[in-house]
Each structure stands twice: as C-alpha cells, then as structure tokens.
Design a protein around this motif. Sequence first.
Motif, PDB file in Angstrom:
ATOM      1  N   GLU A 196       0.827  -1.210   0.000  1.00 46.03           N
ATOM      2  CA  GLU A 196       0.000   0.000   0.000  1.00 46.03           C
ATOM      3  C   GLU A 196       0.861   1.261   0.000  1.00 46.03           C
ATOM      4  N   ALA A 197       2.039   1.179   0.646  1.00 49.94           N
ATOM      5  CA  ALA A 197       2.960   2.314   0.679  1.00 49.94           C
ATOM      6  C   ALA A 197       3.853   2.369  -0.565  1.00 49.94           C
ATOM      7  N   GLU A 198       3.677   1.388  -1.460  1.00 48.86           N
ATOM      8  CA  GLU A 198       4.480   1.273  -2.684  1.00 48.86           C
ATOM      9  C   GLU A 198       5.970   1.146  -2.389  1.00 48.86           C
ATOM     10  N   ASP A 199       6.259   0.513  -1.261  1.00 45.93           N
ATOM     11  CA  ASP A 199       7.648   0.221  -0.906  1.00 45.93           C
ATOM     12  C   ASP A 199       7.952  -1.195  -1.391  1.00 45.93           C
ATOM     13  N   TRP A 200       8.116  -1.343  -2.704  1.00 50.01           N
ATOM     14  CA  TRP A 200       8.279  -2.662  -3.303  1.00 50.01           C
ATOM     15  C   TRP A 200       9.529  -3.373  -2.783  1.00 50.01           C
ATOM     16  N   MET A 201      10.616  -2.621  -2.629  1.00 51.51           N
ATOM     17  CA  MET A 201      11.877  -3.232  -2.223  1.00 51.51           C
ATOM     18  C   MET A 201      11.768  -3.887  -0.851  1.00 51.51           C
ATOM     19  N   ASP A 202      11.167  -3.180   0.098  1.00 49.66           N
ATOM     20  CA  ASP A 202      11.047  -3.738   1.445  1.00 49.66           C
ATOM     21  C   ASP A 202      10.086  -4.920   1.449  1.00 49.66           C
ATOM     22  N   CYS A 203       9.016  -4.818   0.675  1.00 45.44           N
ATOM     23  CA  CYS A 203       8.058  -5.923   0.592  1.00 45.44           C
ATOM     24  C   CYS A 203       8.739  -7.178   0.060  1.00 45.44           C
ATOM     25  N   VAL A 204       9.549  -7.026  -0.973  1.00 39.52           N
ATOM     26  CA  VAL A 204      10.271  -8.159  -1.549  1.00 39.52           C
ATOM     27  C   VAL A 204      11.261  -8.740  -0.554  1.00 39.52           C
ATOM     28  N   SER A 205      12.003  -7.862   0.119  1.00 40.40           N
ATOM     29  CA  SER A 205      13.032  -8.313   1.057  1.00 40.40           C
ATOM     30  C   SER A 205      12.425  -9.088   2.225  1.00 40.40           C
ATOM     31  N   VAL A 206      11.400  -8.513   2.836  1.00 38.66           N
ATOM     32  CA  VAL A 206      10.776  -9.167   3.981  1.00 38.66           C
ATOM     33  C   VAL A 206       9.992 -10.400   3.524  1.00 38.66           C
ATOM     34  N   GLY A 207       9.389 -10.329   2.336  1.00 36.73           N
ATOM     35  CA  GLY A 207       8.689 -11.486   1.799  1.00 36.73           C
ATOM     36  C   GLY A 207       9.626 -12.659   1.597  1.00 36.73           C
ATOM     37  N   GLN A 208      10.828 -12.386   1.133  1.00 29.73           N
ATOM     38  CA  GLN A 208      11.808 -13.456   0.953  1.00 29.73           C
ATOM     39  C   GLN A 208      12.202 -14.061   2.290  1.00 29.73           C
ATOM     40  N   THR A 209      12.402 -13.207   3.292  1.00 27.49           N
ATOM     41  CA  THR A 209      12.718 -13.709   4.634  1.00 27.49           C
ATOM     42  C   THR A 209      11.618 -14.644   5.135  1.00 27.49           C
ATOM     43  N   ALA A 210      10.368 -14.234   4.924  1.00 28.01           N
ATOM     44  CA  ALA A 210       9.244 -15.049   5.381  1.00 28.01           C
ATOM     45  C   ALA A 210       9.195 -16.382   4.654  1.00 28.01           C
ATOM     46  N   VAL A 211       9.349 -16.354   3.337  1.00 30.20           N
ATOM     47  CA  VAL A 211       9.295 -17.583   2.535  1.00 30.20           C
ATOM     48  C   VAL A 211      10.411 -18.541   2.927  1.00 30.20           C
ATOM     49  N   GLU A 212      11.573 -17.999   3.251  1.00 24.25           N
ATOM     50  CA  GLU A 212      12.703 -18.848   3.629  1.00 24.25           C
ATOM     51  C   GLU A 212      12.594 -19.351   5.070  1.00 24.25           C
ATOM     52  N   THR A 213      11.731 -18.721   5.869  1.00 28.25           N
ATOM     53  CA  THR A 213      11.606 -19.081   7.288  1.00 28.25           C
ATOM     54  C   THR A 213      10.441 -20.022   7.553  1.00 28.25           C
TER      55      THR A 213
ATOM     56  N   ILE B  85       1.952 -15.234   1.280  1.00 25.23           N
ATOM     57  CA  ILE B  85       2.986 -14.205   1.398  1.00 25.23           C
ATOM     58  C   ILE B  85       3.761 -14.098   0.087  1.00 25.23           C
ATOM     59  N   ALA B  86       4.054 -15.251  -0.501  1.00 24.67           N
ATOM     60  CA  ALA B  86       4.802 -15.273  -1.761  1.00 24.67           C
ATOM     61  C   ALA B  86       4.034 -14.554  -2.869  1.00 24.67           C
ATOM     62  N   GLU B  87       2.702 -14.686  -2.875  1.00 25.56           N
ATOM     63  CA  GLU B  87       1.880 -14.020  -3.893  1.00 25.56           C
ATOM     64  C   GLU B  87       2.009 -12.502  -3.790  1.00 25.56           C
ATOM     65  N   ILE B  88       1.983 -11.985  -2.551  1.00 29.09           N
ATOM     66  CA  ILE B  88       2.114 -10.539  -2.355  1.00 29.09           C
ATOM     67  C   ILE B  88       3.507 -10.074  -2.769  1.00 29.09           C
ATOM     68  N   ALA B  89       4.526 -10.816  -2.326  1.00 31.77           N
ATOM     69  CA  ALA B  89       5.906 -10.445  -2.634  1.00 31.77           C
ATOM     70  C   ALA B  89       6.175 -10.541  -4.136  1.00 31.77           C
ATOM     71  N   PHE B  90       5.529 -11.485  -4.809  1.00 29.11           N
ATOM     72  CA  PHE B  90       5.676 -11.630  -6.264  1.00 29.11           C
ATOM     73  C   PHE B  90       5.202 -10.361  -6.973  1.00 29.11           C
ATOM     74  N   GLN B  91       4.072  -9.806  -6.509  1.00 32.35           N
ATOM     75  CA  GLN B  91       3.547  -8.577  -7.110  1.00 32.35           C
ATOM     76  C   GLN B  91       4.537  -7.424  -6.936  1.00 32.35           C
ATOM     77  N   ALA B  92       5.158  -7.361  -5.735  1.00 30.73           N
ATOM     78  CA  ALA B  92       6.151  -6.313  -5.498  1.00 30.73           C
ATOM     79  C   ALA B  92       7.361  -6.503  -6.407  1.00 30.73           C
ATOM     80  N   ALA B  93       7.796  -7.752  -6.593  1.00 29.15           N
ATOM     81  CA  ALA B  93       8.936  -8.041  -7.456  1.00 29.15           C
ATOM     82  C   ALA B  93       8.643  -7.667  -8.905  1.00 29.15           C
ATOM     83  N   GLU B  94       7.379  -7.816  -9.315  1.00 30.30           N
ATOM     84  CA  GLU B  94       6.989  -7.412 -10.668  1.00 30.30           C
ATOM     85  C   GLU B  94       7.207  -5.916 -10.872  1.00 30.30           C
ATOM     86  N   HIS B  95       6.868  -5.125  -9.867  1.00 27.53           N
ATOM     87  CA  HIS B  95       7.061  -3.678  -9.957  1.00 27.53           C
ATOM     88  C   HIS B  95       8.541  -3.328 -10.130  1.00 27.53           C
TER      89      HIS B  95
END
Length: 330
Positions: free
Chosen positions: A279-296, A307-317
């Motif tokens: 929502e804040a359009e902070d794609w980089m942080d969303c991707v970074s934290v999303g990766q941490t979550a997916v790996e954990t 979580i991966a679906e949301i982070a995927f959208q951020a990675a697309e941006h």
Amino acid sequence: MDFKQYMTAVEKQLDSMTGQQMKSWILTQARIVDEGQRQDFLNNLSGKKPEILSLNAGEIHAWCEQVESGTLYFETEQEEYYEEGDWDSDWRTIYYDAFDIIPYLTKAFETCQKLVLVGEYETAYALLDRLCRIEFYTDFEEEDWLGDEEPLTLEKLAEEGMLTIDFAKLSQNLLYACYQSTNGEERLRKLYEYLIWKMCGGVKMTDVFAFGPEPLPGTAEFMENWHAYLSHTPGDRAAELLADACIYLGGEEKLRITAAETVDMHPCLYIIYCQRRMEAEDWMDCVSVGQTAVETIHVNKEIRGKIAEIAFQAAEHLNDYDRMKLFGKA
C-alpha cells in the motif's frame, strides 16, 4: 494515520495556535455541528456532564433478571415459505415483542452510554457486560421444533431486523468501560475476551484509545503488556490486534521485528506487513521481507504461499525476475 501519530500532530498544532486562532476554530465547529448535537457541544465546551436517562442501574439489572429467568420473552410463530424458483418449502420463525423488550433494551444501552460519558465506568461496565451477554427466551415449544434454532442474542435480533444498533459504538463503550474498571492481567484477559466476540469484530485497542470522555490512563505501559500477551495468544484475531499494538508502539519497524519473533505463532503478521508495504508502494522492502518469510516458514504451510503471492507482485514492480522466480515456486 494511526491514532498515536494523529494525537501527536493535534497537540503540536494546538501548541502553535494563538488564543484567537483557537477561539476562531471553536466558533467554526459550533457553526457546523448538527442541530441535534448542539446541546452536547455546549456541555462538552463548558465541562458540564450530561443528564442521565431515566433508567438507573438497579432497574436495568432487575430487568435483566426477568429476561434471564424467562419472565420476559418473545412470542413466536412458525411460517412456511418458498424460496424463489424452489418447489420445496421451508420454515422460518417470526418474532413478536409483546413485552416491549426492544424499546427497553435500546433505552438501557442509551443509559450505559450516558454513564460512560459522566465517568461512572464501573456501573456502566457491569451493565454492558451483562446486557451484551444476554440471551432471550421465546415461547417456542420443543414439540413444535422445525429446525436448528440459534440462541436469541443481540446479533440474532439485529439479523432478524428487530434491533437497530451500532455494534462498533457499543463495543467501544464496553471496551472503554472495561479498561477504566480493571487492571493488570484481568484487564488484558477481559479485553481480549470481548475483542474476539463477533460484535467487536474490526475494533482494535487504538480505536478504544480514541474513544470516551477522557484519555485512558497508562496506555503506553498497557500496550507493552498487550503486545506481550498477544504474542503468546494463538489465532488470526490475536495477530490482527498484535499488529495494531506494533504500529502503536513502534510503527512498521516494530511490526517487522515482531513478525520475525513470533513467526511460529503468528506467521500471518508477515502478510499484514507485506500488504502495508504494498500500500505504501515500498516494493523493495516488501520483496526483502517477503523473501525472509518464505525462507523461514515451513514449506507445507498455506500461509507461505499467500505471502509469496504478495511479494511476487512487489517483485513485478521492480522487474526483479530472480525474485519473481523464487516467489513463483513458493
């Protein structure tokens, strides 16, 4: 803007205003207030406490005893009906308020609200706790049973169109009075008990902080304890309330840290965090934290994929194809 930020901004603005500016602002608010709210506005301006309605606490408790004993009840009638386009009939219950339960109940809740406004918190709390839990009897006989009959609660009365009530406002009165009337572990336990009720759905503690005739005492210490309590309480509702506590205590950073600390109990905090970053359009942080979550989070947990679906959208941006590939496989 969350409540804490809002109140800080309000205080800062008031500190910068002159006496004449404050007077001008108050006069503007006085002009635009609804006609039916004018006396309340004057009472608030003068510090005058509003008059209590005609019902008193003893009368309401006595009425509750009559309801709980079945002396006061709803009359019923079973009605056969057909759904549009359906050849098979069904039955529904029609309720009749022969004992004027609804008008009295409405008046009782109005009295409770007035008690909160004048600072009679313990009296209001005892009444609200009892009224919100009450279940009503009917003249429905067991031998006439035609289907699964739910208990006749406040929510059921509202669903049947018999009771018109603002459940959010009712919940805030209950929670505010509870906070003012309890302490320590009891306060934490009782507030959570209410907040998982259906009627309190969507209400958070920061909503309660913004409610009532005066600021609640000790909110900073309470929120620290509330955060600790919810961190060890399972369930999606607990996670939702925990996210609210995090934002109040330390914003997005507190939410991110808590998501990592409570990942086994509340993995959905990562969803809340990533959605907020989207929502804040902070794609980089969303991707970074999303990766941490997916790996954990364990690969077999469904929430990992969400979580991966949301982070995927951020990675697309970001046109981050490596991360898109990572999240696409999660």
